[in-house]
Design a protein around this motif. Structure first.
Motif, PDB file in Angstrom:
ATOM      1  N   ALA A  10       8.913  -5.631  -5.351  1.00 38.97           N
ATOM      2  CA  ALA A  10       9.373  -5.058  -4.077  1.00 38.97           C
ATOM      3  C   ALA A  10       9.384  -6.123  -2.981  1.00 38.97           C
ATOM      4  CB  ALA A  10       8.466  -3.891  -3.673  1.00 38.97           C
ATOM      5  N   LEU A  11       8.434  -7.045  -3.046  1.00 39.45           N
ATOM      6  CA  LEU A  11       8.400  -8.117  -2.043  1.00 39.45           C
ATOM      7  C   LEU A  11       9.598  -9.052  -2.204  1.00 39.45           C
ATOM      8  CD1 LEU A  11       4.553  -8.883  -1.993  1.00 39.45           C
ATOM      9  CD2 LEU A  11       5.905  -7.686  -0.249  1.00 39.45           C
ATOM     10  N   ARG A  12      10.219  -9.014  -3.378  1.00 36.43           N
ATOM     11  CA  ARG A  12      11.472  -9.758  -3.589  1.00 36.43           C
ATOM     12  C   ARG A  12      12.681  -8.836  -3.392  1.00 36.43           C
ATOM     13  NH1 ARG A  12       8.398 -11.067  -8.271  1.00 36.43           N
ATOM     14  NH2 ARG A  12       9.761  -9.717  -9.504  1.00 36.43           N
ATOM     15  N   ASP A  13      12.409  -7.662  -2.793  1.00 39.13           N
ATOM     16  CA  ASP A  13      13.439  -6.658  -2.531  1.00 39.13           C
ATOM     17  C   ASP A  13      14.039  -6.089  -3.826  1.00 39.13           C
ATOM     18  OD1 ASP A  13      14.533  -5.178  -0.408  1.00 39.13           O
ATOM     19  OD2 ASP A  13      16.469  -6.155  -0.700  1.00 39.13           O
TER      20      ASP A  13
ATOM     21  N   HIS B 279      -2.001  -3.379 -13.524  1.00 35.99           N
ATOM     22  CA  HIS B 279      -1.088  -4.522 -13.659  1.00 35.99           C
ATOM     23  C   HIS B 279       0.362  -4.089 -13.474  1.00 35.99           C
ATOM     24  CE1 HIS B 279      -1.044  -2.891 -17.730  1.00 35.99           C
ATOM     25  NE2 HIS B 279      -0.083  -3.712 -18.103  1.00 35.99           N
ATOM     26  N   ARG B 280       0.650  -2.838 -13.812  1.00 40.94           N
ATOM     27  CA  ARG B 280       2.014  -2.330 -13.611  1.00 40.94           C
ATOM     28  C   ARG B 280       2.283  -2.093 -12.122  1.00 40.94           C
ATOM     29  NH1 ARG B 280       5.433  -3.097 -17.849  1.00 40.94           N
ATOM     30  NH2 ARG B 280       4.303  -2.760 -19.790  1.00 40.94           N
TER      31      ARG B 280
ATOM     32  N   PRO C 271       0.810  -1.225   0.000  1.00 41.05           N
ATOM     33  CA  PRO C 271       0.000   0.000   0.000  1.00 41.05           C
ATOM     34  C   PRO C 271       0.846   1.278   0.000  1.00 41.05           C
ATOM     35  CG  PRO C 271      -0.891  -1.578   1.563  1.00 41.05           C
ATOM     36  CD  PRO C 271       0.388  -2.167   1.068  1.00 41.05           C
ATOM     37  N   VAL C 272       2.011   1.235   0.619  1.00 38.53           N
ATOM     38  CA  VAL C 272       2.878   2.423   0.635  1.00 38.53           C
ATOM     39  C   VAL C 272       3.366   2.736  -0.785  1.00 38.53           C
ATOM     40  CG1 VAL C 272       5.147   3.281   1.376  1.00 38.53           C
ATOM     41  CG2 VAL C 272       3.552   2.330   3.060  1.00 38.53           C
ATOM     42  N   LEU C 273       3.821   1.717  -1.491  1.00 41.72           N
ATOM     43  CA  LEU C 273       4.292   1.953  -2.867  1.00 41.72           C
ATOM     44  C   LEU C 273       3.129   2.353  -3.772  1.00 41.72           C
ATOM     45  CD1 LEU C 273       6.945  -0.847  -3.484  1.00 41.72           C
ATOM     46  CD2 LEU C 273       7.258   1.483  -2.612  1.00 41.72           C
ATOM     47  N   ARG C 274       1.996   1.718  -3.557  1.00 37.28           N
ATOM     48  CA  ARG C 274       0.805   2.031  -4.349  1.00 37.28           C
ATOM     49  C   ARG C 274       0.447   3.515  -4.199  1.00 37.28           C
ATOM     50  NH1 ARG C 274      -2.616  -1.273  -6.433  1.00 37.28           N
ATOM     51  NH2 ARG C 274      -4.564  -0.334  -7.045  1.00 37.28           N
ATOM     52  N   GLU C 275       0.399   3.989  -2.937  1.00 33.95           N
ATOM     53  CA  GLU C 275       0.065   5.397  -2.713  1.00 33.95           C
ATOM     54  C   GLU C 275       1.145   6.300  -3.292  1.00 33.95           C
ATOM     55  OE1 GLU C 275      -1.607   6.570   0.998  1.00 33.95           O
ATOM     56  OE2 GLU C 275      -1.247   8.693   0.639  1.00 33.95           O
ATOM     57  N   TYR C 276       2.399   5.900  -3.138  1.00 31.81           N
ATOM     58  CA  TYR C 276       3.498   6.705  -3.694  1.00 31.81           C
ATOM     59  C   TYR C 276       3.306   6.859  -5.205  1.00 31.81           C
ATOM     60  CZ  TYR C 276       8.185   8.752  -3.853  1.00 31.81           C
ATOM     61  OH  TYR C 276       9.232   9.621  -3.996  1.00 31.81           O
TER      62      TYR C 276
ATOM     63  N   ILE D 113       4.788  -3.990  -6.973  1.00 36.41           N
ATOM     64  CA  ILE D 113       4.655  -4.457  -5.587  1.00 36.41           C
ATOM     65  C   ILE D 113       5.229  -5.869  -5.440  1.00 36.41           C
ATOM     66  CG2 ILE D 113       2.973  -5.100  -3.801  1.00 36.41           C
ATOM     67  CD1 ILE D 113       1.240  -2.725  -4.836  1.00 36.41           C
ATOM     68  N   GLN D 114       4.935  -6.725  -6.418  1.00 35.56           N
ATOM     69  CA  GLN D 114       5.466  -8.100  -6.350  1.00 35.56           C
ATOM     70  C   GLN D 114       6.996  -8.086  -6.374  1.00 35.56           C
ATOM     71  OE1 GLN D 114       3.681 -10.593  -5.394  1.00 35.56           O
ATOM     72  NE2 GLN D 114       1.891  -9.240  -5.486  1.00 35.56           N
TER      73      GLN D 114
END
Ligand code: AMP
Ligand code: MG
Length: 482
Positions: A437-440, A428-429, A128-133, A434-435
């Motif tokens: 980012a979850l893998r750093d 989708h982008r 959600p943080v990246l999404r809002e950013y 986000i996916q």
């Protein structure tokens, strides 16, 4: 001193907020700092990116000069009134005055529990943080009023959602965080004195030109109505669905605020809903103007005691103000949509807008892509656009009328490209970012931000970002994830 705070909200009576410091976190790490925005805010970007700066952005240390607070508010959530919400996971670090003289809130979202947290953990996950950013910065680049993102940091801690996820803090910048729900908080407690204090604060802060009016509160209501109407009209022009238009997510300053399960539509569908929690479609795309007016009606109710001594008279005044919504909305919507069609001027007597939108809906055509291709059609290359319609007869008929109108009221295709973006934050982008980012891996995040910072320019190197999703890439649901 790194921050020249000039706090006006913390000077309001104690019942407007709770004094609370962010909760320290394990090991903060900067993901992204918005350097141009830092400059705009007269903040030292290099210091913010330093270890000391990142600790502040993560809420691990509080600058000496700060007076952090969580603000109180109420709100109608999906039509149901909740008398106490408040900043449950956001802490206002302070207010700064930017280079243009505008006061801006600096808020840490995801900075820990506050007296308003109820059962929540006060934290935010990286998604959600990246999404809002991404989405708030894309909105800003599109020229639509919005809160901004100054920074995103990882906390080094996990948060429990459906599964354990990396925790993060977003530094959000806003003209203010005052919402319709802030007025509701006091109005429903019968605290007329606080409603008046808040209204005076809002006038001084956001609408100073009204201070000298004979009826400042009536004028305030009109201005908030006007700004909301204009804002939602702009959303409608880019296919944006806010997703949670609760009264507590509706800014008095007229900025887009609280990017939760929001989305930009791909194929045009007036009934589109992405939010997993919006079961009835209350906040569907086409409902947004109606909902904005519903929310503004709740604001008008709060202001009744300030509008006239007699309630009946006050209601009459409020109704008159609410009656201004529709014209304010239409003015921006119609002019803007006509400009998207390459037509100058304010009226759409020929029904070009509604007919084009109907064609898009019938053909499940991609909203953003179709308007961008219409710019090519204005340059006499209609092939790309025409190919988007399975049954092109309807489009051909519309096209004849469109060319006819443009003979008199033509906007150059260059102008059209300044209002029809090539690049929007497609679901989708955002999901792919986000996916990763979850893998750093934050490279996709950086690249998407770069593309979205120039939404109206053709960027041939990034042409793929303009494309609608392939069927298997489509993302049809978004989540609050809070
Ligand atoms: P939102 O739907 O994000 O606008 O939030 C609605 C309300 O829930 C606000 O009062 C938030 O502060 C609160 N809230 C949302 N997420 C959390 C959380 N993780 N911890 C505490 N409060 C939260
Ligand atoms: Mg909210």
């Amino acid at each position: 001193m790194q921050f020249q705070f000039d706090n006006s909200y913390a000077a309001l009576p104690e019942r407007f907020f709770a004094r609370v410091a962010p909760e320290p976190v394990a090991s903060p790490r900067l993901v992204k700092l918005n350097r141009p925005l830092a400059h705009e805010l007269r903040l030292d970007a290099d210091w913010l990116a330093s270890a000391d700066g990142v600790r502040v952005l993560a809420g691990q240390t509080v600058p000496d000069e700060a007076d952090p607070i969580a603000t109180a508010y109420a709100g109608h959530q999906f039509g149901t009134f909740v008398p106490q919400l408040g900043d449950g996971r956001a802490i206002l670090l302070g207010e700064v005055v930017d280079r243009s003289g505008q006061r801006r809130d600096l808020q840490l979202k995801g900075a820990g529990r506050t007296p308003f947290s109820r059962r929540g953990d006060g934290r935010a996950a990286i998604g959600p943080v990246l999404r809002e950013y991404i989405v708030s910065e894309a909105m800003a680049a599109l020229g639509i009023p919005t809160t901004r993102a100054l920074a995103a940091v990882l906390t080094g801690e996990k948060v429990q959602r459906e599964r354990m996820l990396p925790g993060a803090v977003l530094t959000r910048i806003a003209a203010s965080h005052i919402r319709i729900g802030t007025f509701q908080f006091f109005a429903t407690r019968g605290d007329d004195e606080a409603v008046r204090r808040l209204a005076d604060h809002v006038i001084a802060r956001h609408y100073p030109e009204l201070a000298g009016e004979a009826k400042p509160y009536r004028a305030l209501l009109s201005r908030v109505i006007e700004r909301q109407a204009q804002l939602v009209a702009k959303w409608m022009q880019v296919g944006f669905i806010h997703g949670v238009m609760n009264t507590d997510n509706c800014s008095i300053a007229g900025e887009t605020i609280d990017y939760g399960p929001c989305a930009f539509m791909d194929e045009f569908d007036p009934s589109a809903v992405f939010s997993s929690i919006d079961q009835t479609g209350r906040y569907a795309f086409a409902n947004q103007p109606r909902i904005a007016l519903w929310n503004l009606t709740r604001l008008a109710e709060c202001l009744l005691p300030l509008l006239a001594d007699e309630q009946e008279k006050a209601i009459e005044i409020a109704k008159e103000a609410l009656g201004e919504f529709s014209d304010a909305f239409d003015a921006v919507f119609t002019t803007g949509m006509l400009a998207k069609l390459g037509v100058a001027g304010g009226a759409d007597d020929e029904g070009l807008i509604a007919e084009f939108l109907a064609l898009l809906a019938e053909n499940q055509a991609d909203f953003t892509f179709a308007f961008r291709r219409l710019c090519d059609a204005a340059d006499d290359d209609a092939s790309g656009l025409r190919a988007m319609f399975a049954e092109p007869a309807g489009f051909d008929a519309w096209s004849v009328k469109w060319r006819h109108v443009r003979e008199q009221r033509r906007l150059a295709s260059g102008e059209m490209r300044k209002i029809n973006p090539a690049f929007i934050p497609r679901n989708h982008r955002v999901e792919a970012v986000i996916q990763a980012a979850l893998r750093d891996d934050f490279a996709p995040f950086e690249e998407l931000l770069t593309v979205l910072s120039r939404p109206y320019d053709d960027q041939p190197a990034f042409a793929a970002y303009a494309e609608p999703p392939a069927p298997e890439e489509r993302v049809t649901q978004t989540f609050c994830g809070t």
